[in-house]
Enzyme design. Structure first.
Site, mmCIF file in Angstrom:
data_model
loop_
_atom_site.group_PDB
_atom_site.id
_atom_site.type_symbol
_atom_site.label_atom_id
_atom_site.label_comp_id
_atom_site.label_asym_id
_atom_site.label_seq_id
_atom_site.Cartn_x
_atom_site.Cartn_y
_atom_site.Cartn_z
ATOM 1 N N ARG A 50 -26.230 0.172 7.453
ATOM 2 C CA ARG A 50 -24.906 0.674 7.859
ATOM 3 C C ARG A 50 -24.350 -0.193 8.981
ATOM 4 N NH1 ARG A 50 -24.920 4.485 11.324
ATOM 5 N NH2 ARG A 50 -26.427 5.803 10.238
ATOM 6 N N TYR A 102 2.835 2.638 1.959
ATOM 7 C CA TYR A 102 2.014 3.083 0.825
ATOM 8 C C TYR A 102 1.811 4.604 0.884
ATOM 9 C CZ TYR A 102 -2.199 3.602 -2.042
ATOM 10 O OH TYR A 102 -3.114 4.000 -2.983
ATOM 11 N N ASP A 174 -0.332 -4.286 6.869
ATOM 12 C CA ASP A 174 -1.036 -4.067 5.609
ATOM 13 C C ASP A 174 -0.594 -5.206 4.688
ATOM 14 O OD1 ASP A 174 -1.745 -3.319 3.008
ATOM 15 O OD2 ASP A 174 -1.591 -1.181 3.444
ATOM 16 N N LYS A 199 -7.154 -4.487 -4.666
ATOM 17 C CA LYS A 199 -6.021 -5.140 -5.321
ATOM 18 C C LYS A 199 -6.299 -6.642 -5.458
ATOM 19 C CE LYS A 199 -4.757 -0.907 -4.738
ATOM 20 N NZ LYS A 199 -3.959 -0.431 -3.633
HETATM 21 C C1 LIG Z 1 -3.977 0.615 -2.672
HETATM 22 C C2 LIG Z 1 -3.373 0.444 -1.347
HETATM 23 C C3 LIG Z 1 -3.942 1.032 -0.202
HETATM 24 C C4 LIG Z 1 -5.155 1.936 -0.289
HETATM 25 O O1 LIG Z 1 -6.295 1.244 -0.680
HETATM 26 P P1 LIG Z 1 -7.511 1.902 -1.518
HETATM 27 O O2 LIG Z 1 -8.409 0.737 -1.735
HETATM 28 O O3 LIG Z 1 -6.944 2.476 -2.760
HETATM 29 O O4 LIG Z 1 -8.118 2.950 -0.650
HETATM 30 C C5 LIG Z 1 -3.343 0.784 1.017
HETATM 31 N N1 LIG Z 1 -2.245 0.017 1.133
HETATM 32 C C6 LIG Z 1 -1.663 -0.552 0.053
HETATM 33 C C7 LIG Z 1 -0.434 -1.382 0.243
HETATM 34 C C8 LIG Z 1 -2.195 -0.357 -1.211
HETATM 35 O O5 LIG Z 1 -1.606 -0.905 -2.261
#
Ligand SMILES: *Cc1c(COP(=O)(O)O)cnc(C)c1O
Length: 384
Positions: A50, A102, A174, A199
């Site tokens: 961890r 998001y 982000d 993504k």
């Molecule tokens: C998908 C997404 C998230 C969240 O991520 P997860 O891996 O699904 O927890 C946060 N910000 C953006 C812009 C996203 O597309």
């Protein structure tokens, strides 16, 4: 080293020392604990998986170099990475977030962290004066997305970060939609760059993962502490999968963008399309800033049809290659209806206020052949 070289080699250096096996890729270190010879001297610094794991560390090193930061930490999801950032705050602190944030981030802010006495307000950061109006004496964090989801709004990251720096406020970008290949928020003055690696970074629809990258040493120590203390780490297997995805990130991003541009050209000539949202279009509101701060426009676009809600759904349901699915930034093209899928958790009133209509469609352009994707869109458009 340039991006594609870093993406392949950073963190993956073969161990050619005596006792090393020379693996060209980092092995999956599944061990949860690490034996030591001397009580006070953990072997190679590892104690318990961890707090630190060699496979995860290889990924974290790679991510650090990809965005030219000083540290990176990998988490079990994008949202657990976001949670770790929020856990650096205290009761009474205030966060200003871009309004087009998001949906899952907004849910985490309003339905989880608001219960712990952290205050959130939302603004349109395309407008600098509006951002200034939201900032208060207890504002500790500014939350930026650019391009945003799903309207592909562009924020002038350097300008927001400069304003925040003067006020000693942390800025988080982000960076999921641009990927490190097309945008480096730390270079633009951000304190933190954050990704849902589910993504573009992972890219193959087979891992949920997140990361935080930064260069402030004290903040890095805090995030490392929270990663271990709260425990939402990325597993060794998932770290390995993400490292594998990263090796082709530059190739994939080039193809995502090339295909997106071809689809935008096709859609802009079709008379059933009412409006297209893509930062690469000269008439897009953020096109100039996007040109300045991004090295490419990525593979996400949204559009509205000149059609009723029913026909919009009929169009989606008649696509043959492009799948109706949530998520984005992966090799296969995915399409979705934000109002009934990704953004359904936002009350309709709030949705409409930010311009997210019932007719909006979001397309994550994959790396298939653009000709096949256009043919698929065309046949479904002909049906409605
Ligand atoms: C998908 C997404 C998230 C969240 O991520 P997860 O891996 O699904 O927890 C946060 N910000 C953006 C812009 C996203 O597309």
């Amino acid at each position: 080293m340039k991006f594609s070289t870093t993406s392949i080699h950073s963190g993956n250096k073969p161990n050619l020392k005596a006792g090393g096996s020379g693996d060209v890729i980092i092995p999956i270190h599944l061990s949860t604990t690490f034996a030591r010879k001397k009580i006070d001297n953990p072997t190679a610094g590892y104690e318990y998986s961890r707090s630190g794991n060699p496979t995860r560390y290889a990924l974290e090193k790679n991510l650090t170099n990809l965005e030219e930061g000083k540290w990176a930490y990998a988490f079990s999801s994008g949202l657990s990475a976001i949670t770790a950032v929020l856990l650096t705050l205290q009761k009474g602190d205030h966060v200003v977030s871009i309004d087009d944030v998001y949906g899952g981030t907004r849910r985490l802010f309003n339905q989880v962290f608001a219960n712990f006495g952290i205050e959130f307000t939302y603004g349109d950061f395309a407008n600098n004066n509006e951002l200034r109006r939201h900032v208060k004496t207890n504002t500790k964090l500014i939350w930026i997305e650019s391009p945003t989801n799903p309207l592909l709004k562009i924020v002038d990251i350097a300008s927001v970060c400069q304003f925040a720096r003067e006020k000693n406020i942390i800025t988080v970008v982000d960076n999921t939609f641009a990927s490190p290949y097309f945008q480096r928020p730390l270079k633009l003055g951000a304190t933190i760059s954050l990704h849902s690696m589910t993504k573009y970074i992972g890219g193959h629809s087979d891992v949920i993962a997140g990361c935080i990258i930064g260069n402030d040493k004290i903040l890095g120590e805090k995030i490392k502490f929270i990663q271990n203390a709260a425990g939402a780490i990325l597993s060794p297997f998932d770290s390995f999968q993400i490292l594998k995805g990263i090796k082709t990130l530059s190739l994939r991003m080039e193809k995502h963008e090339e295909n997106a541009k071809k689809i935008v050209t096709f859609l802009s000539k079709n008379d059933k399309i009412k409006k297209i949202y893509y930062p690469g279009i000269p008439t897009h509101k953020g096109n100039n800033i996007a040109r300045k701060q991004m090295s490419g426009f990525s593979g996400m676009l949204s559009f509205e049809l000149k059609a009723s809600l029913r026909s919009t759904l009929t169009f989606l349901e008649n696509l043959k290659i492009i799948s109706i699915a949530e998520s984005l930034g992966v090799v296969e093209s995915l399409i979705e209806h934000p109002a009934s899928m990704t953004h359904a958790s936002i009350p309709r009133q709030d949705r409409e206020k930010i311009g997210l209509s019932d007719g909006l469609i979001r397309l994550s352009v994959g790396i298939e052949d653009a000709y096949d994707l256009i043919r698929d869109l065309n046949q479904a458009l002909k049906i409605i």
